[in-house]
Scaffold this active site. Structure first.
Site, PDB file in Angstrom:
ATOM      1  N   ARG A 135       0.833  -1.207   0.000  1.00  0.00           N
ATOM      2  CA  ARG A 135       0.000   0.000   0.000  1.00  0.00           C
ATOM      3  C   ARG A 135       0.875   1.267   0.000  1.00  0.00           C
ATOM      4  NH1 ARG A 135      -3.109  -3.584  -0.894  1.00  0.00           N
ATOM      5  NH2 ARG A 135      -5.272  -3.756  -0.172  1.00  0.00           N
ATOM      6  N   SER A 183     -10.986  -0.829   2.374  1.00  0.00           N
ATOM      7  CA  SER A 183     -10.306  -0.981   3.668  1.00  0.00           C
ATOM      8  C   SER A 183      -9.984   0.398   4.214  1.00  0.00           C
ATOM      9  CB  SER A 183      -8.992  -1.741   3.505  1.00  0.00           C
ATOM     10  OG  SER A 183      -9.221  -3.029   3.020  1.00  0.00           O
ATOM     11  N   GLU A 192      -5.663   3.664   5.937  1.00  0.00           N
ATOM     12  CA  GLU A 192      -5.177   3.402   4.587  1.00  0.00           C
ATOM     13  C   GLU A 192      -5.702   4.487   3.655  1.00  0.00           C
ATOM     14  OE1 GLU A 192      -5.876   1.663   0.775  1.00  0.00           O
ATOM     15  OE2 GLU A 192      -6.577   0.025   2.057  1.00  0.00           O
TER      16      GLU A 192
HETATM   17  N1  EPU Z   1     -11.029 -10.960   9.320  1.00  0.00           N
HETATM   18  C1  EPU Z   1     -11.812 -11.061  10.437  1.00  0.00           C
HETATM   19  N2  EPU Z   1     -12.880 -10.215  10.590  1.00  0.00           N
HETATM   20  C2  EPU Z   1     -13.173  -9.275   9.656  1.00  0.00           C
HETATM   21  C3  EPU Z   1     -12.365  -9.157   8.510  1.00  0.00           C
HETATM   22  C4  EPU Z   1     -11.284 -10.015   8.355  1.00  0.00           C
HETATM   23  O1  EPU Z   1     -11.581 -11.887  11.303  1.00  0.00           O
HETATM   24  O2  EPU Z   1     -14.159  -8.545   9.856  1.00  0.00           O
HETATM   25  C5  EPU Z   1      -9.906 -11.904   9.139  1.00  0.00           C
HETATM   26  C6  EPU Z   1     -10.186 -12.915   8.039  1.00  0.00           C
HETATM   27  O3  EPU Z   1     -10.875 -14.013   8.510  1.00  0.00           O
HETATM   28  C7  EPU Z   1      -8.792 -13.275   7.612  1.00  0.00           C
HETATM   29  C8  EPU Z   1      -8.037 -11.970   7.770  1.00  0.00           C
HETATM   30  O4  EPU Z   1      -8.766 -11.183   8.686  1.00  0.00           O
HETATM   31  O5  EPU Z   1      -8.232 -14.218   8.487  1.00  0.00           O
HETATM   32  C9  EPU Z   1      -7.817 -11.244   6.461  1.00  0.00           C
HETATM   33  O6  EPU Z   1      -9.095 -10.913   5.883  1.00  0.00           O
HETATM   34  P1  EPU Z   1      -9.342 -10.774   4.293  1.00  0.00           P
HETATM   35  O7  EPU Z   1      -8.712 -11.894   3.567  1.00  0.00           O
HETATM   36  O8  EPU Z   1     -10.791 -10.503   4.105  1.00  0.00           O
HETATM   37  O9  EPU Z   1      -8.485  -9.531   3.864  1.00  0.00           O
HETATM   38  P2  EPU Z   1      -8.154  -8.163   4.584  1.00  0.00           P
HETATM   39  O10 EPU Z   1      -6.783  -8.250   5.154  1.00  0.00           O
HETATM   40  O11 EPU Z   1      -9.255  -7.825   5.525  1.00  0.00           O
HETATM   41  C10 EPU Z   1      -7.031  -7.212   2.396  1.00  0.00           C
HETATM   42  C11 EPU Z   1      -7.004  -5.889   1.673  1.00  0.00           C
HETATM   43  C12 EPU Z   1      -8.261  -5.716   0.828  1.00  0.00           C
HETATM   44  C13 EPU Z   1      -8.318  -6.853  -0.194  1.00  0.00           C
HETATM   45  C14 EPU Z   1      -8.333  -8.192   0.589  1.00  0.00           C
HETATM   46  C15 EPU Z   1      -8.254  -9.377  -0.338  1.00  0.00           C
HETATM   47  C16 EPU Z   1      -5.695  -4.372   3.068  1.00  0.00           C
HETATM   48  C17 EPU Z   1      -5.723  -3.181   3.977  1.00  0.00           C
HETATM   49  N3  EPU Z   1      -6.885  -4.803   2.628  1.00  0.00           N
HETATM   50  O12 EPU Z   1      -8.137  -7.156   3.316  1.00  0.00           O
HETATM   51  O13 EPU Z   1      -8.131  -4.503   0.094  1.00  0.00           O
HETATM   52  O14 EPU Z   1      -9.484  -6.763  -1.006  1.00  0.00           O
HETATM   53  O15 EPU Z   1      -7.155  -8.253   1.462  1.00  0.00           O
HETATM   54  O16 EPU Z   1      -7.014  -9.400  -0.969  1.00  0.00           O
HETATM   55  O17 EPU Z   1      -4.618  -4.876   2.753  1.00  0.00           O
HETATM   56  C18 EPU Z   1      -8.694  -2.193   0.063  1.00  0.00           C
HETATM   57  O18 EPU Z   1      -7.471  -1.972   0.104  1.00  0.00           O
HETATM   58  O19 EPU Z   1      -9.543  -1.263   0.015  1.00  0.00           O
HETATM   59  C19 EPU Z   1      -9.165  -3.568   0.100  1.00  0.00           C
HETATM   60  C20 EPU Z   1     -10.457  -3.867   0.131  1.00  0.00           C
END
Ligand code: EPU
Length: 354
Positions: free
Chosen positions: A176, A250, A346
């Protein structure tokens, strides 16, 4: 009578006292004193090419998908980037380089590349915003980041009007992050981006998140198009559509901590997800921390934490920027108090905040 010199206003469209609500995916009302709309690179040079013009600028606005107005009024000039167009720059039997103007909406651009049979952008399907924003924060999703496909970024330097072309290496992409958030922050207006895409022997990435499971459930072989379809389905199931519920994706970055800090967190919560990084540090899941702190689905007035993905803050309709910003700060303070982890936004804060 001498023919007058073309003035800035003749090319740039000017409007005064504009509500930016339709121009940000959070759907927040913010009255801008003056908005200039650029439709060509020369307009951008007119708008930022001198020190005086540049100093008047309070915001360069693209798709408005990654920002939060922390105040309800914005003084100075907003430069709205509305440069459109996309074309093939070069191609071989195996690959193609395409260029898109900064104002092209991202997802339709991704669909256009897929319709042409080109691979590379499929994992980045359905991301809101415009092409010009993707290199700034090295947008990433489902195991692919802008840095994997972007070859060149063209921009106008603020204050001088010089046009620069940066290679992907010059952009110094990180998680990012890029030079446009570092040394070139507030100094560059991106006008066009080039991407290297494959015509065959595609590099398909299906191991991240639930992409594999989604394809298997549908009994479909991985291809750029089927991966895009799967990513669209996954995103729709978790992430709110800004057309229906205001949000900026995010809101926070996933924080990276030392191995010791991660061990301390695991002592508190043995199931805390952590992703080891090449440098020995561990990336945490901000969404998980926010959920564990009890904020998932929380609502205060029209400002809320999304019920299906705690990393996303939402505007149920009439929330103000300051209300969303207050909620964000309360979440940060509480996660810090409970887990000792500092979350950072972010999204870009417009109007100050930190
Ligand atoms: N999780 C939770 N509760 C929640 C959300 C997530 O427990 O409410 C846990 C999930 O179960 C998982 C972990 O957190 O173990 C990661 O969650 P997820 O795979 O949904 O991805 P994220 O880290 O929440 C990142 C990016 C997203 C991108 C997704 C998929 C960042 C800040 N965000 O989200 O990017 O779509 O991975 O690759 O890196 C964005 O930047 O606007 C965005 C949506």
């Amino acid at each position: 009578m001498p023919i007058p010199e073309p003035s800035v206003e003749m090319a740039l469209h000017e409007a005064l006292s504009v509500d930016l609500k339709p121009f940000n995916t959070f759907g927040l009302s913010c009255i801008a004193e003056r908005v200039l709309t650029a439709t060509a690179e020369d307009d951008v040079r007119d708008a930022v090419g001198t020190v005086a013009a540049n100093e008047a600028l309070s915001l360069v606005l693209g798709g408005g998908s990654n920002l939060l107005f922390t105040q309800e009024r914005l003084t100075g000039t907003v430069l709205h980037i509305n440069l459109l167009g996309k074309h093939v720059v070069s191609e071989t039997d195996d690959a193609v380089v395409v260029e898109a103007a900064a104002g092209e909406p991202w997802h339709p651009f991704v669909l256009w590349t897929l319709e042409n049979g080109w691979g590379g952008l499929e994992n980045l399907s359905l991301i809101p915003g415009n092409v010009g924003t993707t290199p700034v924060q090295n947008v990433g999703a489902y195991g692919v980041e802008t840095k994997d496909v972007c070859t060149e970024v063209r921009f106008v330097e603020r204050g001088t009007g010089a046009v620069h072309t940066f290679s992907a290496a010059d952009c110094a992409f990180g998680y990012r992050d890029s030079v446009f958030k570092g040394p070139w922050r507030n100094r560059a207006v991106i006008t066009a981006v080039r991407f290297h895409l494959t015509k065959r022997n595609h590099t398909l990435k299906t191991h991240y998140g639930s992409v594999d499971a989604e394809l298997e459930a549908a009994g479909i072989q991985p291809s750029p198009q089927s991966i895009s379809d799967a990513v669209v389905r996954i995103r729709r199931s978790k992430l709110p559509d800004p057309a229906e519920l205001g949000n900026s994706g995010s809101f926070f970055k996933n924080p990276t901590v030392s191995a010791e800090e991660y061990a301390r967190l695991r002592a508190l919560k043995s199931d805390a997800p952590g992703y080891p990084q090449a440098d020995g540090r561990v990336k945490l899941a901000a969404g998980w921390l926010i959920e564990q702190a009890g904020w998932k689905g929380y609502r205060r007035g029209d400002a809320g934490v999304h019920a299906k993905q705690a990393l996303v803050l939402v505007n149920y309709g009439r929330a103000t920027g300051p209300e969303i910003w207050q909620l964000a700060q309360d979440v940060v303070a509480d996660v810090h108090a409970k887990f000792g982890v500092s979350l950072e936004p972010e999204v870009n804060l417009v109007g100050g905040g930190l």
